[in-house]
Design a protein around this motif. Structure first.
Motif, PDB file in Angstrom:
ATOM      1  N   GLN A 162       0.811  -1.214   0.000  1.00  0.00           N
ATOM      2  CA  GLN A 162       0.000   0.000   0.000  1.00  0.00           C
ATOM      3  C   GLN A 162       0.848   1.269   0.000  1.00  0.00           C
ATOM      4  O   GLN A 162       0.342   2.353  -0.285  1.00  0.00           O
ATOM      5  CB  GLN A 162      -0.939   0.024   1.213  1.00  0.00           C
ATOM      6  N   ASP A 163       2.138   1.155   0.303  1.00  0.00           N
ATOM      7  CA  ASP A 163       3.019   2.328   0.348  1.00  0.00           C
ATOM      8  C   ASP A 163       3.852   2.477  -0.925  1.00  0.00           C
ATOM      9  O   ASP A 163       4.776   3.288  -0.961  1.00  0.00           O
ATOM     10  CB  ASP A 163       3.952   2.222   1.562  1.00  0.00           C
ATOM     11  N   THR A 164       3.542   1.719  -1.947  1.00  0.00           N
ATOM     12  CA  THR A 164       4.325   1.757  -3.176  1.00  0.00           C
ATOM     13  C   THR A 164       4.027   3.017  -3.971  1.00  0.00           C
ATOM     14  O   THR A 164       2.866   3.420  -4.115  1.00  0.00           O
ATOM     15  CB  THR A 164       4.026   0.526  -4.039  1.00  0.00           C
ATOM     16  N   ALA A 165       5.074   3.648  -4.512  1.00  0.00           N
ATOM     17  CA  ALA A 165       4.934   4.840  -5.352  1.00  0.00           C
ATOM     18  C   ALA A 165       4.826   4.423  -6.816  1.00  0.00           C
ATOM     19  O   ALA A 165       5.257   3.326  -7.190  1.00  0.00           O
ATOM     20  CB  ALA A 165       6.136   5.764  -5.155  1.00  0.00           C
ATOM     21  N   PRO A 166       4.244   5.275  -7.676  1.00  0.00           N
ATOM     22  CA  PRO A 166       4.097   4.920  -9.089  1.00  0.00           C
ATOM     23  C   PRO A 166       5.412   4.532  -9.760  1.00  0.00           C
ATOM     24  O   PRO A 166       5.455   3.573 -10.538  1.00  0.00           O
ATOM     25  CB  PRO A 166       3.504   6.195  -9.705  1.00  0.00           C
ATOM     26  N   ALA A 167       6.496   5.261  -9.473  1.00  0.00           N
ATOM     27  CA  ALA A 167       7.779   4.936 -10.091  1.00  0.00           C
ATOM     28  C   ALA A 167       8.261   3.554  -9.656  1.00  0.00           C
ATOM     29  O   ALA A 167       8.812   2.782 -10.448  1.00  0.00           O
ATOM     30  CB  ALA A 167       8.818   5.991  -9.742  1.00  0.00           C
ATOM     31  N   GLN A 168       8.037   3.219  -8.385  1.00  0.00           N
ATOM     32  CA  GLN A 168       8.466   1.910  -7.891  1.00  0.00           C
ATOM     33  C   GLN A 168       7.665   0.787  -8.550  1.00  0.00           C
ATOM     34  O   GLN A 168       8.216  -0.250  -8.913  1.00  0.00           O
ATOM     35  CB  GLN A 168       8.313   1.875  -6.364  1.00  0.00           C
ATOM     36  N   TRP A 169       6.358   0.997  -8.707  1.00  0.00           N
ATOM     37  CA  TRP A 169       5.539  -0.019  -9.363  1.00  0.00           C
ATOM     38  C   TRP A 169       5.922  -0.164 -10.835  1.00  0.00           C
ATOM     39  O   TRP A 169       5.862  -1.266 -11.381  1.00  0.00           O
ATOM     40  CB  TRP A 169       4.072   0.315  -9.209  1.00  0.00           C
ATOM     41  N   SER A 170       6.319   0.930 -11.469  1.00  0.00           N
ATOM     42  CA  SER A 170       6.742   0.844 -12.867  1.00  0.00           C
ATOM     43  C   SER A 170       7.933  -0.092 -13.024  1.00  0.00           C
ATOM     44  O   SER A 170       8.053  -0.807 -14.027  1.00  0.00           O
ATOM     45  CB  SER A 170       7.104   2.241 -13.392  1.00  0.00           C
ATOM     46  N   VAL A 171       8.817  -0.106 -12.020  1.00  0.00           N
ATOM     47  CA  VAL A 171       9.986  -0.989 -12.066  1.00  0.00           C
ATOM     48  C   VAL A 171       9.596  -2.423 -11.724  1.00  0.00           C
ATOM     49  O   VAL A 171      10.083  -3.387 -12.339  1.00  0.00           O
ATOM     50  CB  VAL A 171      11.078  -0.478 -11.102  1.00  0.00           C
ATOM     51  N   ARG A 216       5.347  10.996   0.938  1.00  0.00           N
ATOM     52  CA  ARG A 216       6.616  10.695   0.266  1.00  0.00           C
ATOM     53  C   ARG A 216       6.407   9.912  -1.033  1.00  0.00           C
ATOM     54  O   ARG A 216       7.316   9.272  -1.535  1.00  0.00           O
ATOM     55  CB  ARG A 216       7.567   9.947   1.196  1.00  0.00           C
ATOM     56  N   GLY A 217       5.172   9.980  -1.569  1.00  0.00           N
ATOM     57  CA  GLY A 217       4.927   9.435  -2.894  1.00  0.00           C
ATOM     58  C   GLY A 217       4.109   8.167  -2.951  1.00  0.00           C
ATOM     59  O   GLY A 217       3.698   7.745  -4.031  1.00  0.00           O
ATOM     60  N   GLY A 218       3.867   7.509  -1.800  1.00  0.00           N
ATOM     61  CA  GLY A 218       3.098   6.274  -1.818  1.00  0.00           C
ATOM     62  C   GLY A 218       1.643   6.515  -2.202  1.00  0.00           C
ATOM     63  O   GLY A 218       1.037   7.497  -1.793  1.00  0.00           O
ATOM     64  N   ARG A 219       1.085   5.611  -2.996  1.00  0.00           N
ATOM     65  CA  ARG A 219      -0.312   5.707  -3.417  1.00  0.00           C
ATOM     66  C   ARG A 219      -1.006   4.385  -3.122  1.00  0.00           C
ATOM     67  O   ARG A 219      -0.727   3.361  -3.756  1.00  0.00           O
ATOM     68  CB  ARG A 219      -0.430   6.033  -4.903  1.00  0.00           C
ATOM     69  N   ALA A 220      -1.934   4.431  -2.153  1.00  0.00           N
ATOM     70  CA  ALA A 220      -2.643   3.209  -1.772  1.00  0.00           C
ATOM     71  C   ALA A 220      -3.489   2.672  -2.918  1.00  0.00           C
ATOM     72  O   ALA A 220      -3.746   1.463  -3.007  1.00  0.00           O
ATOM     73  CB  ALA A 220      -3.523   3.476  -0.559  1.00  0.00           C
ATOM     74  N   THR A 249      -3.886  13.289 -12.878  1.00  0.00           N
ATOM     75  CA  THR A 249      -3.400  12.073 -13.523  1.00  0.00           C
ATOM     76  C   THR A 249      -4.575  11.300 -14.109  1.00  0.00           C
ATOM     77  O   THR A 249      -5.737  11.560 -13.780  1.00  0.00           O
ATOM     78  CB  THR A 249      -2.663  11.161 -12.529  1.00  0.00           C
ATOM     79  N   ASP A 250      -4.257  10.348 -14.953  1.00  0.00           N
ATOM     80  CA  ASP A 250      -5.279   9.486 -15.550  1.00  0.00           C
ATOM     81  C   ASP A 250      -5.486   8.209 -14.752  1.00  0.00           C
ATOM     82  O   ASP A 250      -6.304   7.376 -15.130  1.00  0.00           O
ATOM     83  CB  ASP A 250      -4.889   9.132 -16.992  1.00  0.00           C
ATOM     84  N   GLY A 251      -4.753   8.042 -13.667  1.00  0.00           N
ATOM     85  CA  GLY A 251      -4.887   6.842 -12.850  1.00  0.00           C
ATOM     86  C   GLY A 251      -3.783   6.788 -11.828  1.00  0.00           C
ATOM     87  O   GLY A 251      -2.784   7.507 -11.931  1.00  0.00           O
ATOM     88  N   PRO A 252      -3.934   5.932 -10.806  1.00  0.00           N
ATOM     89  CA  PRO A 252      -2.941   5.903  -9.721  1.00  0.00           C
ATOM     90  C   PRO A 252      -1.549   5.482 -10.158  1.00  0.00           C
ATOM     91  O   PRO A 252      -0.568   5.823  -9.507  1.00  0.00           O
ATOM     92  CB  PRO A 252      -3.543   4.901  -8.728  1.00  0.00           C
ATOM     93  N   THR A 253      -1.449   4.724 -11.258  1.00  0.00           N
ATOM     94  CA  THR A 253      -0.135   4.266 -11.710  1.00  0.00           C
ATOM     95  C   THR A 253       0.419   5.136 -12.833  1.00  0.00           C
ATOM     96  O   THR A 253       1.504   4.845 -13.338  1.00  0.00           O
ATOM     97  CB  THR A 253      -0.215   2.808 -12.204  1.00  0.00           C
TER      98      THR A 253
END
Length: 869
Positions: free
Chosen positions: A365-374, A405-409, A736-740
């Motif tokens: 739940q604390d993952t940021a969009p850039a981290q999920w992209s990786v 700090r950038g996390g998006r639930a 944005t167009d979405g959380p990711t």
């Protein structure tokens, strides 16, 4: 659907929503063991989390569980149930344990920082990273940020800089240029990296009415008579403001807001219950149109200036980091996210010395969009590539407290859509807390809507209050019922008010704050005495009062420490050594010499005690000589050797606590010398800011709620529930167009009174941001109240009114619990549940080890400053 088979057991892609204390780590560890027992190669497994402590706990559990199962029949039976492999034998566990120990260096149970660093080092050329690059820490990041801002200001032409700063402040230059730029960089730099320049120019400003039309409208308003004295006066004032084009007097006026909120077909406007004529309404609409053009025009200029500043900052900070061969974690994540979609997955395998087929993600739940992209390419293959791949993800959107700090639930929910065939499971049975605690948590969060300020549900969301109320009601509606697996575990919950403080005049706020903290310290000392050896966590909402609470508790003789450690300056011995270093760098500043001359270092440096007299040439010569001795040591022997030389005079007369802190100071010095800065003051600043934990945790630990994430205590005390529920701190809002997805448009923040000036899509973006702040505040409260095993004590300030309708966590708790006691009373119990003597029902703890000898202070340390509200 991809799956792994282990003795007939299938492992489909799985997403687990695990509430606090329900065995999240147990579930993840069981999945990891199942994969490994199924024969998966060690290097094919990736398990990520957010802290080294959590990663270490996962790895520790895997190894200890296998070791016990290989030796103890009871542990083997428990492991069979955990991994759901009935035929598991002790020999199987022993073989896997040997395999893991042999290849432990290839098992990727790590933090995201570690994983991204490995990826970046494997593809340093493709990512255009400098040779021999390294990761920075928070202190070095702050230093580079200041240096980049200074360089940027020096490079910009003076006239251009003045114009730019004026645009940033909507025509007013900020008093502190550095503070303004620091705030902008901290707030928006991470998001701005993803934005094209056009994102800062997306706001469309409508044309203003003609000047003659504005003048006619001003005349109508100035001469309007609706039959009410106050209404007529307000209309005349609006007319005068419009005539002089004084837009601040028009923006935010209730009538202007009423006009902005009208829809076609609405009935006519009324003011002070008097109907307004069509000519007056038309004049108000003209005034609104003029004010809208003015406000949005200034907002566009401010937004464009912000984008220009961030682009310039990016160039300067990138140059500094490239020259220093240092990158922050966000820098690495940004470069990886922009690059990873262009590389074949087979290339990742070859560079990382092994294919990753099994992905386990913790605290998602604390993952940021850039981290999920990786992570997404690895996760997709783990979920879809047959025949032996697995995907597992665990988290809790109710504990998403790192949005700042950038996390998006919302990314957690997006996984179900982006990962094909993923199954979902929930865990709401707590293995941590007593039934008293879990019942309290359920009662509070399922009845949040009882608060008078959040009870109304609007079909159309317009104001910030509408969005906040909708977010709170949604949180309550989706909150699951919590239960405790330990049905006989004793517990106690108490919500009570603090003392009455008669404080008026100058400094009254500070005196009330001190009285409140003293009351909290007395309560904690009482609780510690009633339950010896039982851990107590004091969780604050901010860092402001942590140091003062620690000081007060130590004054009362309570064994207390700060979570995450304190700066080493909590030791008098370390302070003396730092004074010697500062004296060496600034011998003319008599403060440091005065401190050293009245310490045990005076004999070593041949510096007699200095009195508080006017400057004396003989004293100056002695200070210069002492400073020269230290400088020569620094120059010829280095920082660490100099600190050893200074510490040898202190350790024989120090307490064990001070001696430990001196040893930790030497550890910082050795690390600092690997990348030393030109000035010794940089090391002093590092010591003042770097938190270092003591070897032994105390019975009472003080920390912020954010630092308490993942921890548990026998008793939790919450002393700061009276502050505003949410604080608007953002300077920029993204669409944005979405959380990711990355931001496609950016806009500087606008106060709520001016939201009606915004286009509909931006009003929605601002409203969603406000809703997100409320949701995160509720998550923070949830984390706080789910840390205790047995007891929860909530200390709040007395309410000013019996209705207690403030928008604070304290008021939310009061109404959600259905309290009937008068909240304006002092030291009154508003709610209690359970047994206050819960500790008597537990087995006594073993006797603690011998305490360290009492401290021998090197000098009397004054108390820390009183915190200001």
């Amino acid at each position: 659907m991809s799956e792994v088979a282990v003795d007939g057991l299938t492992l489909p892609p799985l997403l687990v929503r695990a509430s606090a204390g329900t065995g999240k780590t147990y579930r993840l560890t069981g999945r990891l063991l199942t994969v490994l027992l199924g024969g998966a190669d060690v290097e094919s497994v990736l398990a990520t989390t957010f802290t080294r402590k959590a990663a270490g706990e996962i790895l520790d559990r895997v190894l200890v569980t296998l070791a016990r199962a290989a030796e103890e029949p009871e542990a083997l039976e428990a492991l069979r149930g955990q991994v759901e492999i009935a035929g598991l034998s002790a020999a199987d566990c022993q073989r896997l344990l040997h395999r893991l120990m042999r290849d432990i260096h290839r098992l990727r149970v790590c933090t995201l920082d570690s994983l991204f660093s490995q990826l970046a080092r494997s593809f340093a050329f493709e990512l255009r990273l400098p040779p021999g690059w390294r990761l920075t820490d928070e202190i070095e990041e702050a230093w580079m940020r200041r240096r980049a801002i200074d360089t940027m200001l020096a490079d910009i032409d003076g006239e251009i800089l003045s114009t730019l700063l004026s645009m940033l402040g909507k025509g007013d230059t900020a008093r502190s240029v550095d503070r303004e730029l620091q705030g902008i960089v901290l707030d928006a730099f991470s998001e701005s990296r993803w934005c094209p320049p056009s994102a800062w120019e997306s706001l469309q400003v409508p044309s203003a009415p003609e000047s003659a039309e504005l003048t006619r409208a001003a005349g109508v308003l100035g001469s309007a008579l609706v039959g009410h004295k106050s209404a007529d006066a307000q209309l005349r004032k609006l007319g005068m403001d419009l005539e002089s084009r004084h837009w601040p007097g028009i923006v935010g006026h209730k009538l202007i807001g009423d006009v902005a909120g009208r829809s076609s077909g609405d009935d006519g406007l009324t003011y002070y219950r008097k109907p307004l004529g069509d000519d007056v309404v038309a004049a108000l609409e003209t005034a609104f149109a003029g004010a809208k053009t003015e406000v949005l025009g200034l907002l566009r200029l401010q937004t464009e200036a912000t984008g220009e500043v961030l682009r310039s900052y990016a160039e300067h900070v990138d140059a500094i980091k490239h020259q220093s061969r240092a990158m922050g974690f966000d820098d690495v994540a940004f470069r990886l996210a922009r690059w990873i979609d262009s590389v074949a997955i087979d290339t990742l395998d070859s560079r990382m010395d092994g294919s990753i087929h099994h992905v386990l993600l913790d605290e998602f739940q604390d993952t940021a969009p850039a981290q999920w992209s990786v992570l997404r390419p690895l996760a997709l293959r783990a979920a879809t590539d047959p025949p032996r791949t697995t995907f597992f993800c665990v988290g809790d959107t109710k504990q998403a407290i790192y949005g700042w700090r950038g996390g998006r639930a919302a990314i957690f929910d997006a996984v179900a859509e982006q990962i094909p065939g993923v199954e979902q499971a929930t865990q709401d049975l707590s293995f941590r807390s007593s039934p008293v605690i879990t019942q309290f948590v359920t009662n509070v969060f399922q009845h949040l809507g009882r608060h008078p300020k959040f009870s109304d549900s609007q079909p159309v969301l317009q104001s910030r209050e509408d969005y906040e109320a909708a977010a709170l009601q949604q949180f309550a509606a989706q909150f699951p019922r919590h239960a405790s697996a330990k049905t006989t575990l004793p517990g106690f919950v108490r919500l009570h008010t603090g003392p009455e403080v008669d404080a008026e005049g100058a400094g009254a706020s500070a005196r009330r704050e001190v009285a409140r903290l003293r009351y909290v310290a007395d309560e904690v000392a009482r609780l510690a005495g009633e339950a010896p050896g039982r851990t107590i966590g004091i969780l604050t909402r901010t860092n402001r009062s942590v140091a003062y609470l620690i000081y007060l508790l130590r004054e009362l003789g309570v064994d207390v420490s700060q979570e995450g450690g304190n700066p080493l300056t909590d030791s008098g011995a370390v302070e003396v050594v730092l004074s010697a270093l500062r004296m060496a760098e600034h011998p003319g500043d008599r403060r440091w010499a005065y401190h050293v001359s009245h310490s045990p270092l005076s004999a070593l440096l041949e510096l007699p005690a200095i009195g508080p007299r006017r400057r004396d040439d003989r004293v100056a010569d002695r200070v210069d000589a002492a400073a020269t001795r230290v400088r020569e040591r620094l120059e010829y022997e280095g920082l660490a050797a100099t600190l050893i030389w200074l510490s040898r005079s202190l350790i024989p007369i120090c307490s064990e606590s001070d001696a430990t802190r001196l040893r930790q100071l030497l550890g910082l010095a050795h690390a600092y010398e690997l990348n030393r800065q030109p000035r010794i003051s940089s090391f002093v600043e590092l010591v003042q800011q770097k938190r270092v934990e003591r070897p032994r945790p105390a019975q009472v630990r003080v920390m912020t709620i954010h630092q308490a994430k993942g921890l548990e205590f026998d008793t939790v005390v919450l002393p700061e529930l009276g502050g505003t529920l949410v604080r608007q701190t953002r300077k920029c809002i993204a669409r944005t167009d979405g959380p990711t997805e990355p931001p496609r448009a950016m806009l500087r923040y606008l106060s709520q009174t001016q939201w009606q000036m915004l286009p509909a899509e931006w009003r929605e973006a601002f409203g969603q941001h406000a809703a997100g702040l409320v949701t995160e505040a509720l998550c923070l409260l949830y984390v706080a109240v789910t840390r205790p095993r047995h007891a929860l004590h909530m200390i709040i300030d007395r309410a000013a009114k019996r209705s207690f309708e403030t928008r604070t966590p304290a008021s939310l708790l009061y109404h959600a619990l259905g309290c009937t006691e008068d909240p304006t009373q002092s030291t009154a119990d508003l709610f209690t549940a359970g047994d206050a003597g819960w500790a008597r029902h537990l087995s006594p703890l073993p006797e603690p080890s011998a305490e360290v000898s009492p401290a021998k202070p090197i000098y009397l340390q004054p108390p820390p400053p009183v915190p200001n509200r």
